[in-house]
Design an enzyme around this catalytic site. Structure first.
Site, PDB file in Angstrom:
ATOM      1  N   HIS A 344      32.114  -5.868  10.879  1.00 44.38           N
ATOM      2  CA  HIS A 344      32.325  -5.278   9.463  1.00 44.38           C
ATOM      3  C   HIS A 344      31.562  -4.013   9.288  1.00 44.38           C
ATOM      4  CE1 HIS A 344      33.629  -5.502   5.453  1.00 44.38           C
ATOM      5  NE2 HIS A 344      32.925  -6.708   4.889  1.00 44.38           N
ATOM      6  N   ASP A 348      36.967  -3.306   7.403  1.00 42.56           N
ATOM      7  CA  ASP A 348      36.816  -4.107   6.160  1.00 42.56           C
ATOM      8  C   ASP A 348      37.759  -5.440   6.232  1.00 42.56           C
ATOM      9  OD1 ASP A 348      35.258  -2.576   4.968  1.00 42.56           O
ATOM     10  OD2 ASP A 348      36.542  -1.374   4.186  1.00 42.56           O
TER      11      ASP A 348
END
Length: 366
Positions: A344, A348
């Protein structure tokens, strides 16, 4: 034998790109044992593979320089060989000195005489008897490769911010293609054609549209490298533990070529012939936990990659759908869960969902 004229050193050879050291896991010969040229002397383990180190020439093992569990740099001396076995009249230069006799034990004091009726003498409690129904604990040393896997998995979790996104794909059209191809594939390769090569091809093709999934971010998250090729890691459960051989240039392989490469890599892991260089350089990984019946899982990223795709078991299920007139239909479909664990820091959730949707669209289009 003269040490200067009759001994050679055995060094730790290069074990693949980026490997600078290894751990001695087991000596296969003892001091004084004769060895043949190219006969295995010891086993070593790296972060990537376990391997045997052969003797460079025939002779006698006269000294073990690095014991088991020692961490040794590439090029360092691990042993010394005498180039000829000693005769019965010779004494090896490194023969151990004769054992020193242990000193005789001190005489034990005579037991004290105890008055059997003295109230001051305490009687020992009877020894506790084992529970006949209790199991016996077994303690074993964790294999080196298992320790390496454990360390690397913890390091991965400490390095990347990892999340997992899951989608479900309908493999009806893939199943039809597989049925048409499986006999020819078996005749050509001797292996069974599974769903995995179809999924792998779809996953690799989708990376061209979503290059961030086939990328690497540097340690301080200041720079990202988008890889021009897909070097596909395929997680394989081997007899010595989990290994990830790499299929290089996977973007150029169709289903047959991908299936052949997967079968070849898995066989090399399981028969111990995999080379260290075959386990490095991957840019994206697939793990097929569905082969053991799991519906889906949350795999851990293989550092320094940024994503790993988990493939679950293909199961036939009742699936509701609508026809062109809107009428509800219930049909049996081969379905699979695909789970993408991603870093992450770079990727995303929307990126992960878009990538998985692209993979699913390719599979459901046949």
């Amino acid at each position: 034998m003269s040490t200067a004229d009759s001994e050679i050193t055995v060094t730790l050879p290069g074990l693949g790109e980026g490997v600078t050291e290894a751990t001695v896991t087991r000596w296969l010969k003892a001091v004084g044992d004769p060895v043949e040229s190219d006969e295995a002397l010891l086993e070593v383990a790296t972060d990537k593979v376990d391997t045997e180190i052969p003797a460079p020439t025939a002779g006698v093992l006269v000294q073990i320089v690095e014991p088991e569990d020692a961490v040794v740099a590439v090029g360092a001396v691990v042993a010394r060989l005498g180039i000829a076995a000693p005769t019965s009249a010779d004494t090896p230069a490194s023969a151990p000195p004769p054992p020193v006799p242990a000193p005789a034990p001190d005489p034990a004091p005579a037991p004290a005489t105890v008055d059997a009726v003295s109230p001051a003498v305490e009687r020992p409690a009877p020894a506790a008897q084992p529970d006949p129904g209790a199991g016996v604990d077994r303690v074993e040393k964790l294999p080196r490769i298992r320790r390496t896997i454990a360390r690397r998995m913890v390091e991965s979790l400490h390095t990347a911010a990892q999340l997992t996104t899951v989608v479900e794909a309908d493999l009806t059209l893939v199943a039809m293609r597989r049925a048409e191809m499986k006999e020819q594939f078996h005749e050509r390769t001797g292996a069974r054609l599974s769903y995995l090569p179809f999924i792998a091809v779809a996953a690799v093709d989708a990376l061209a549209e979503h290059p961030i999934v086939n990328a690497t971010v540097n340690a301080d998250c200041s720079e990202v490298t988008y890889h021009g090729s897909v070097h596909l890691g395929m997680a394989v459960d081997g007899p010595k533990g989990l290994m990830v051989p790499v299929i290089r240039g996977a973007q150029h392989r169709g289903v047959v070529e991908m299936g052949t490469a997967i079968a070849s890599a898995a066989a090399a892991v399981r028969d111990g012939s995999i080379a260290p260089d075959d386990l490095s350089g991957g840019t994206f990984t697939i793990t097929n936990t569905g082969s053991r019946g799991a519906l889906f899982d949350t795999p851990i990223i293989n550092q320094p990659q940024s994503a790993i795709l988990g493939v679950g078991a293909v199961t036939e299920r009742l699936v509701p759908e609508r026809d062109t007139d809107g009428a509800l239909l219930i049909r049996i479909r081969p379905m699979v869960y695909l789970s993408l664990t991603y870093d992450h820091r770079l990727i995303d959730g929307a990126d992960a969902a878009r990538y998985l949707t692209s993979v699913r669209t390719r599979l459901e289009s046949g």
